[in-house]
Structure formats: structure tokens, C-alpha cells
Design a protein around this motif. Structure first.
Motif, PDB file in Angstrom:
ATOM      1  N   MET A   1       0.848  -1.200   0.000  1.00  0.00           N
ATOM      2  CA  MET A   1       0.000   0.000   0.000  1.00  0.00           C
ATOM      3  C   MET A   1       0.875   1.238   0.000  1.00  0.00           C
ATOM      4  O   MET A   1       1.851   1.323   0.753  1.00  0.00           O
ATOM      5  CB  MET A   1      -0.897  -0.003   1.244  1.00  0.00           C
ATOM      6  N   ARG A   2       0.547   2.198  -0.862  1.00  0.00           N
ATOM      7  CA  ARG A   2       1.337   3.415  -0.976  1.00  0.00           C
ATOM      8  C   ARG A   2       0.479   4.617  -0.610  1.00  0.00           C
ATOM      9  O   ARG A   2      -0.684   4.707  -0.989  1.00  0.00           O
ATOM     10  CB  ARG A   2       1.892   3.578  -2.390  1.00  0.00           C
ATOM     11  N   LEU A   9       3.995   1.369   2.568  1.00  0.00           N
ATOM     12  CA  LEU A   9       3.814   0.701   3.856  1.00  0.00           C
ATOM     13  C   LEU A   9       4.349  -0.722   3.779  1.00  0.00           C
ATOM     14  O   LEU A   9       4.130  -1.432   2.795  1.00  0.00           O
ATOM     15  CB  LEU A   9       2.340   0.675   4.250  1.00  0.00           C
ATOM     16  N   GLU A  10       5.035  -1.147   4.858  1.00  0.00           N
ATOM     17  CA  GLU A  10       5.675  -2.463   4.852  1.00  0.00           C
ATOM     18  C   GLU A  10       5.135  -3.392   5.943  1.00  0.00           C
ATOM     19  O   GLU A  10       4.849  -4.560   5.676  1.00  0.00           O
ATOM     20  CB  GLU A  10       7.183  -2.296   5.013  1.00  0.00           C
ATOM     21  N   GLY A  19      -5.137   4.779  16.339  1.00  0.00           N
ATOM     22  CA  GLY A  19      -4.793   4.242  15.045  1.00  0.00           C
ATOM     23  C   GLY A  19      -3.656   3.252  15.079  1.00  0.00           C
ATOM     24  O   GLY A  19      -3.353   2.641  16.112  1.00  0.00           O
ATOM     25  N   GLU A  20      -3.018   3.108  13.925  1.00  0.00           N
ATOM     26  CA  GLU A  20      -1.942   2.149  13.736  1.00  0.00           C
ATOM     27  C   GLU A  20      -0.660   2.872  13.340  1.00  0.00           C
ATOM     28  O   GLU A  20      -0.706   3.929  12.710  1.00  0.00           O
ATOM     29  CB  GLU A  20      -2.312   1.155  12.627  1.00  0.00           C
ATOM     30  N   VAL A  21       0.462   2.274  13.691  1.00  0.00           N
ATOM     31  CA  VAL A  21       1.758   2.787  13.271  1.00  0.00           C
ATOM     32  C   VAL A  21       2.413   1.734  12.376  1.00  0.00           C
ATOM     33  O   VAL A  21       2.493   0.555  12.749  1.00  0.00           O
ATOM     34  CB  VAL A  21       2.671   3.097  14.482  1.00  0.00           C
ATOM     35  N   TRP A  22       2.864   2.180  11.213  1.00  0.00           N
ATOM     36  CA  TRP A  22       3.470   1.289  10.228  1.00  0.00           C
ATOM     37  C   TRP A  22       4.914   1.682   9.958  1.00  0.00           C
ATOM     38  O   TRP A  22       5.246   2.863   9.935  1.00  0.00           O
ATOM     39  CB  TRP A  22       2.699   1.365   8.910  1.00  0.00           C
ATOM     40  N   ARG A  23       5.736   0.679   9.780  1.00  0.00           N
ATOM     41  CA  ARG A  23       7.056   0.925   9.201  1.00  0.00           C
ATOM     42  C   ARG A  23       6.864   1.084   7.700  1.00  0.00           C
ATOM     43  O   ARG A  23       6.112   0.332   7.075  1.00  0.00           O
ATOM     44  CB  ARG A  23       8.000  -0.253   9.473  1.00  0.00           C
TER      45      ARG A  23
END
Length: 281
Positions: A1-2, A9-10, A19-23
């Protein structure tokens, strides 16, 4: 997802109340970043994320997470931050391994340095707790999550008696009384973190969040057995009920560097006290 045709997003690395935290990877500057995405779209969530972005962007210090970007994706705001590889102080406590006293001093001093920079910019964090202290693999501590920060020049910004946002184990007495929180509130919260690092649990426990808040207002903290007298005195100063009786961030930094910390390992086991709540009604 970009996101924004730039951030790939990885993997999700954390999840919180909002919410969420993404590397992710910033494919323009080719560097790893952390992106906070809102999953809770209730009233005020977007404003809190914007506040976190504004507060973080004002503070430039190696012990505060850098803010890189803020925007919207599919009508939902996102925040791009420095990615810190490692764990949190909360994660370190959950390992169940006693920390050397020198490591405790290191964590407290670095947190105080980040708070000193925030307070210099007129920002009060208001949610200092182990989960918001990122611990890099090189031992560097960075303060994260300024979502409920207060700007000192905003006279209208204070807690209400009906809804105190924060984590009850670390809330300063003045906030528990729904009074405005100045820099000394962050020092109190850091004192609660220090207490937990020394004993495995925060200074006050109760069956309900309200009970914990009452303890912050009127309870007397007990100096942990085995704690060196000078450390105990400073701990009690940080946990003083009156904000005027607490040291400021610079005093905490100086103390951490000057005190003769015993070269021993803590013998306590972390207590299983759970997470009571993030929003205290």
C-alpha cells in the motif's frame, strides 16, 4: 500500500487508541519512516493527530521523535515520523529482566533532556509513560506521541473534570484534579516511570482508574526498599503533590549525571498490573 505516491507501507509495528503505526519507506528520500494512520475517526481524533504533528515539528532534539510530514490519505490524516528501530521502555519492562541501575539513570536522563527541549518550546507532553519512550538499539531514548500535548500559550486548553485523557498510572495530581498541567506534570509522570523502573510497578495501584487518580491526589508514595537514600529523596521530589516542589527537567538531568548510582542490578520482578485505561472518564 502506498500513501501520497511516496510512502510504501511495509509492516504494522504498533496499534493504539487512535490508530496504527506502520514501518514504511519514503521512496523520494529513500529512508525508513514510521507512519501513524487514524483508524478511530471519532470527533477530535484528527485534531489530536494534527496537534501531535505540530508539537513534534516544534521540537528539535535527539531525544524526541522527529516529525517529517503530515497530510491526508482517503480523507484520513496521517503523520510521518522518524523510524526508531528497537523497542519501548514498556517493552523492556515486559521482558522481566532486572535493569542495571546505570541503565535506569540513562533512561531518565535522556527523557528529561527531551522534556527540557519540549518545555523550552512551550510544549507539555502530558502522557509520559513507558510505552511512549522509544528505546533504540543503541540505547537512545526518544519521546513519542504528543497527541495530548498542551501548548502553554493556549490558556483555554485544560482537562475537564469529566474526561481526563492519559494513562492513570502516570497522571500528575494537578491533572487528576482537572487543573491545567505545566511542565512539572511531565516531571511527575517521569517520576512514576522512574519508580516503575526501580520496582517493576508504578507508585500507585488500585482496582479502578478513579482509584488510581485518588492515590495520585492524596496517596503517599513509599520509597522502595533497597533504593539508595539519595535516589529515594530525588524520587520523592519528582512525586511531590505540589508542582512547585518538583525539580525541573534540567535539575533531573544534572542529578542523573552527578548521583553515585550503585553499580548493581535491580533485584525486583516487574509486576503484572495491566493497563487500566487510556481515556479516563
Amino acid at each position: 500500500m502506498r500513501i501520497a505516491d511516496r510512502y510504501e507501507l511495509e509492516a504494522m509495528v504498533g496499534r493504539g487508541g487512535m490508530g496504527e503505526v506502520w514501518r514504511a519507506t519514503d521512496e523520494v528520500l529513500m529512508r525508513p519512516v514510521a507512519i501513524k494512520l487514524l483508524t478511530d475517526h471519532q470527533a477530535g481524533a484528527g485534531a489530536r493527530l494534527r496537534r501531535e504533528a505540530q508539537a513534534g515539528a516544534m521540537i528539535h532534539n535527539p531525544h524526541v521523535v522527529d516529525v517529517h510530514d503530515f497530510g491526508a490519505y482517503d480523507d484520513s490524516p496521517y503523520l510521518v515520523m522518524e523510524f526508531v528501530a528497537g523497542t519501548t521502555v514498556a517493552g523492556e519492562l515486559r521482558r522481566g529482566r532486572p535493569l542495571p541501575i546505570s541503565a535506569v539513570a540513562h533512561i531518565v536522563a535522556q527523557t528529561a533532556e527531551g522534556l527540557l527541549a519540549a518545555h523550552h518550546e512551550g510544549v507539555v507532553h502530558r502522557d509520559i509513560k513507558p510505552a511512549n519512550l522509544l528505546l533504540g538499539r543503541d540505547g537512545t531514548v526518544k519521546i513519542a506521541d504528543f497527541g495530548i500535548a498542551r501548548f502553554l500559550d493556549d490558556a483555554a486548553d485544560s482537562d475537564s473534570a469529566e474526561h481526563i485523557v492519559g494513562t492513570s498510572f502516570y497522571v500528575a495530581p494537578e491533572r487528576a484534579r482537572a487543573a491545567p498541567a505545566g511542565p512539572a506534570a511531565d516531571i511527575y509522570s517521569l517520576g512514576c516511570v522512574l519508580y516503575q523502573l526501580l520496582t517493576g510497578a508504578p507508585p500507585f495501584l488500585a482496582d479502578t482508574p478513579t482509584g488510581v487518580l485518588r492515590c495520585h491526589v492524596s496517596g503517599v508514595p513509599v520509597v522502595p526498599s533497597g533504593v539508595e537514600a539519595g535516589v529515594g529523596r530525588q524520587l520523592l521530589r519528582m512525586l511531590a503533590k505540589d508542582p512547585a516542589d518538583r525539580p525541573d527537567a534540567q535539575e533531573v538531568i544534572t542529578w542523573c549525571h552527578q548521583v553515585s548510582w550503585p553499580a548493581t542490578t535491580l533485584a525486583c520482578e516487574p509486576a503484572d498490573f495491566g493497563e487500566v485505561t487510556q481515556a479516563i472518564a
